[in-house]
Design a protein around this motif. Structure first.
Motif, PDB file in Angstrom:
ATOM      1  N   ASP A 105       0.802  -1.125  -0.018  1.00  0.00           N
ATOM      2  CA  ASP A 105      -0.097   0.088   0.081  1.00  0.00           C
ATOM      3  C   ASP A 105       0.945   1.311   0.111  1.00  0.00           C
ATOM      4  OD1 ASP A 105      -2.477   1.537  -0.089  1.00  0.00           O
ATOM      5  OD2 ASP A 105      -2.373   1.575   2.414  1.00  0.00           O
ATOM      6  N   TRP A 106       1.765   1.341  -0.962  1.00  0.00           N
ATOM      7  CA  TRP A 106       2.508   2.865  -1.078  1.00  0.00           C
ATOM      8  C   TRP A 106       1.746   3.842  -1.759  1.00  0.00           C
ATOM      9  CZ3 TRP A 106       4.341   5.841  -5.152  1.00  0.00           C
ATOM     10  CH2 TRP A 106       5.297   6.681  -4.828  1.00  0.00           C
ATOM     11  N   LYS A 107       1.970   5.123  -1.115  1.00  0.00           N
ATOM     12  CA  LYS A 107       1.554   6.154  -1.572  1.00  0.00           C
ATOM     13  C   LYS A 107       2.547   7.181  -1.578  1.00  0.00           C
ATOM     14  CE  LYS A 107      -3.277   5.626   0.287  1.00  0.00           C
ATOM     15  NZ  LYS A 107      -3.241   4.075   0.420  1.00  0.00           N
ATOM     16  N   LYS A 108       2.360   8.120  -2.632  1.00  0.00           N
ATOM     17  CA  LYS A 108       3.510   9.051  -2.553  1.00  0.00           C
ATOM     18  C   LYS A 108       3.055  10.066  -1.548  1.00  0.00           C
ATOM     19  CE  LYS A 108       5.605  12.249  -5.683  1.00  0.00           C
ATOM     20  NZ  LYS A 108       5.992  12.652  -7.098  1.00  0.00           N
ATOM     21  N   ARG A 109       4.161  10.748  -0.991  1.00  0.00           N
ATOM     22  CA  ARG A 109       3.679  11.671   0.028  1.00  0.00           C
ATOM     23  C   ARG A 109       4.011  13.401  -0.491  1.00  0.00           C
ATOM     24  NH1 ARG A 109       7.443  10.885   5.633  1.00  0.00           N
ATOM     25  NH2 ARG A 109       5.984  12.218   6.727  1.00  0.00           N
ATOM     26  N   ARG A 110       2.950  14.002  -0.446  1.00  0.00           N
ATOM     27  CA  ARG A 110       2.915  15.191  -0.905  1.00  0.00           C
ATOM     28  C   ARG A 110       2.698  16.221   0.119  1.00  0.00           C
ATOM     29  NH1 ARG A 110       1.088  15.115  -6.940  1.00  0.00           N
ATOM     30  NH2 ARG A 110       1.206  12.967  -6.953  1.00  0.00           N
ATOM     31  N   LYS A 111       3.558  17.490  -0.012  1.00  0.00           N
ATOM     32  CA  LYS A 111       3.488  18.315   0.908  1.00  0.00           C
ATOM     33  C   LYS A 111       2.746  19.454   0.594  1.00  0.00           C
ATOM     34  CE  LYS A 111       7.967  17.433   3.064  1.00  0.00           C
ATOM     35  NZ  LYS A 111       9.315  18.006   3.613  1.00  0.00           N
TER      36      LYS A 111
END
Length: 82
Positions: free
Chosen positions: A76-82
């Motif tokens: 369950d990988w998700k790109k981390r965005r700021k």
């Protein structure tokens, strides 16, 4: 491991007569591989039929397989965005 690839074109026969070449280098010989490539490029600049000088690498201690792999149901990988 590093592998240097290049092609030699027979100038008299033109592009029809291309001969591929390769030269292996150990993982610890990156500097030597780059020096070898520069020598090939010097020959190319001098007018010899040396073309397509390139280098590839493949680490012998890779953890996974190269390329794309199928993930399992728990992935369950998700790109981390700021």
């Amino acid at each position: 491991m590093y592998m240097v690839y290049w092609t030699v074109v027979d100038e008299e026969l033109g592009e029809e007569q291309m001969r591929p070449h390769c030269h292996p280098f150990d993982t610890s010989e990156m500097v030597q591989a780059m020096q070898f490539m520069e020598a090939l490029r010097a020959r190319q600049r001098a007018g010899e039929g040396v073309r397509f000088v390139t280098m590839c690498s493949e680490h012998p201690d890779l953890v996974g397989h190269p390329g794309v792999d199928v993930t399992g149901p728990g992935y369950d990988w998700k790109k981390r965005r700021k």
